[in-house]
Scaffold this active site. Structure first.
Site, PDB file in Angstrom:
ATOM      1  N   GLN A 106      -4.001   3.598   0.829  1.00  0.00           N
ATOM      2  CA  GLN A 106      -4.475   3.606   2.214  1.00  0.00           C
ATOM      3  C   GLN A 106      -4.648   5.053   2.669  1.00  0.00           C
ATOM      4  O   GLN A 106      -3.672   5.743   2.969  1.00  0.00           O
ATOM      5  CB  GLN A 106      -3.448   2.874   3.095  1.00  0.00           C
ATOM      6  CG  GLN A 106      -3.846   2.753   4.545  1.00  0.00           C
ATOM      7  CD  GLN A 106      -2.678   2.218   5.377  1.00  0.00           C
ATOM      8  OE1 GLN A 106      -1.792   2.967   5.756  1.00  0.00           O
ATOM      9  NE2 GLN A 106      -2.670   0.927   5.619  1.00  0.00           N
ATOM     10  N   GLU A 132       7.070   0.423   5.671  1.00  0.00           N
ATOM     11  CA  GLU A 132       6.376  -0.583   6.465  1.00  0.00           C
ATOM     12  C   GLU A 132       6.519  -1.923   5.745  1.00  0.00           C
ATOM     13  O   GLU A 132       6.204  -2.034   4.558  1.00  0.00           O
ATOM     14  CB  GLU A 132       4.888  -0.217   6.602  1.00  0.00           C
ATOM     15  CG  GLU A 132       4.089  -1.209   7.419  1.00  0.00           C
ATOM     16  CD  GLU A 132       2.604  -0.838   7.509  1.00  0.00           C
ATOM     17  OE1 GLU A 132       2.167   0.072   6.796  1.00  0.00           O
ATOM     18  OE2 GLU A 132       1.901  -1.478   8.303  1.00  0.00           O
ATOM     19  N   HIS A 160       3.710   6.893   4.145  1.00  0.00           N
ATOM     20  CA  HIS A 160       4.664   5.774   4.067  1.00  0.00           C
ATOM     21  C   HIS A 160       4.301   4.826   2.940  1.00  0.00           C
ATOM     22  O   HIS A 160       3.214   4.909   2.382  1.00  0.00           O
ATOM     23  CB  HIS A 160       4.735   5.016   5.402  1.00  0.00           C
ATOM     24  CG  HIS A 160       3.481   4.311   5.807  1.00  0.00           C
ATOM     25  ND1 HIS A 160       2.488   4.907   6.547  1.00  0.00           N
ATOM     26  CD2 HIS A 160       3.037   3.045   5.569  1.00  0.00           C
ATOM     27  CE1 HIS A 160       1.505   4.041   6.758  1.00  0.00           C
ATOM     28  NE2 HIS A 160       1.810   2.895   6.171  1.00  0.00           N
ATOM     29  N   HIS A 193       0.817  -1.214   0.000  1.00  0.00           N
ATOM     30  CA  HIS A 193       0.000   0.000   0.000  1.00  0.00           C
ATOM     31  C   HIS A 193       0.846   1.257   0.000  1.00  0.00           C
ATOM     32  O   HIS A 193       2.008   1.241   0.411  1.00  0.00           O
ATOM     33  CB  HIS A 193      -0.961   0.032   1.191  1.00  0.00           C
ATOM     34  CG  HIS A 193      -0.304   0.015   2.539  1.00  0.00           C
ATOM     35  ND1 HIS A 193       0.063  -1.134   3.179  1.00  0.00           N
ATOM     36  CD2 HIS A 193       0.040   1.025   3.383  1.00  0.00           C
ATOM     37  CE1 HIS A 193       0.609  -0.835   4.347  1.00  0.00           C
ATOM     38  NE2 HIS A 193       0.608   0.467   4.510  1.00  0.00           N
ATOM     39  N   GLU A 246      -8.177   3.854   8.916  1.00  0.00           N
ATOM     40  CA  GLU A 246      -7.747   3.800   7.524  1.00  0.00           C
ATOM     41  C   GLU A 246      -8.841   3.254   6.624  1.00  0.00           C
ATOM     42  O   GLU A 246      -9.655   2.436   7.043  1.00  0.00           O
ATOM     43  CB  GLU A 246      -6.457   2.972   7.404  1.00  0.00           C
ATOM     44  CG  GLU A 246      -6.513   1.612   8.048  1.00  0.00           C
ATOM     45  CD  GLU A 246      -5.174   0.879   7.990  1.00  0.00           C
ATOM     46  OE1 GLU A 246      -4.182   1.412   8.517  1.00  0.00           O
ATOM     47  OE2 GLU A 246      -5.144  -0.218   7.413  1.00  0.00           O
TER      48      GLU A 246
HETATM   49 CO    CO Z   1       0.660   1.202   6.429  1.00  0.00          CO
END
Ligand code: CO
Length: 141
Positions: free
Chosen positions: A63, A137, A87, A16, A52
């Site tokens: 996201q 992530e 991110h 994502h 989210e």
């Molecule tokens: Co994330």
């Protein structure tokens, strides 16, 4: 090398792209109006202080992420830099192995060990400092 051969090592997919927003419903509405996109999954992650909404794009997600409390990392990011890219989630088969490999490569982990993420995933965050300015992530499904 054939066109389909992967060059991404242990990365199996962009899981994502996370975008920090102030108003989750407004962002969802905008993605719907602009792209006809609808939310595939919506979840409050209380431990992270975020809510989210995931828009599925092929096997990846956009996201849209909003803070649920003032001390949330998303609230702090928006306060510091405004809304926007927050991110990238890289999908891996084994979060622990990927985390170990990143630490061995000199990365600075935020999570010392993999932990539960949204959608029942296992995740670990890597600090942008030392990773060319990108909060990473690692996501294991
Ligand atoms: Co994330």
């Amino acid at each position: 090398m054939s066109e389909n051969e992967s060059t991404s090592g242990i990365l199996t997919e962009i899981d994502h792209v996370a975008i920090a927003v102030r108003d989750l419903d407004a962002a969802i509405d905008y993605y719907n109006k602009a792209f006809g996109a609808t939310v595939a999954h919506r979840e409050v992650v209380e431990s992270d202080g975020v809510e989210e909404a995931l828009v599925k794009v092929a096997d990846s997600y956009i996201q849209l992420t909003a803070a649920t409390r003032p001390d949330s990392p998303i609230a702090k990011a928006i306060e510091k830099r405004g809304e926007g890219l927050h991110h990238i989630g890289y999908r891996v088969d084994d979060c622990q192995a990927a985390l170990d490999a990143m630490i061995a490569a000199g990365a600075t982990p935020i999570d010392k060990a993999p932990r539960p993420g949204s959608r029942g995933t296992t995740v670990a965050f890597i600090h942008p400092k030392g990773s060319f300015g990108t909060l990473i992530e690692l996501v294991q499904e």
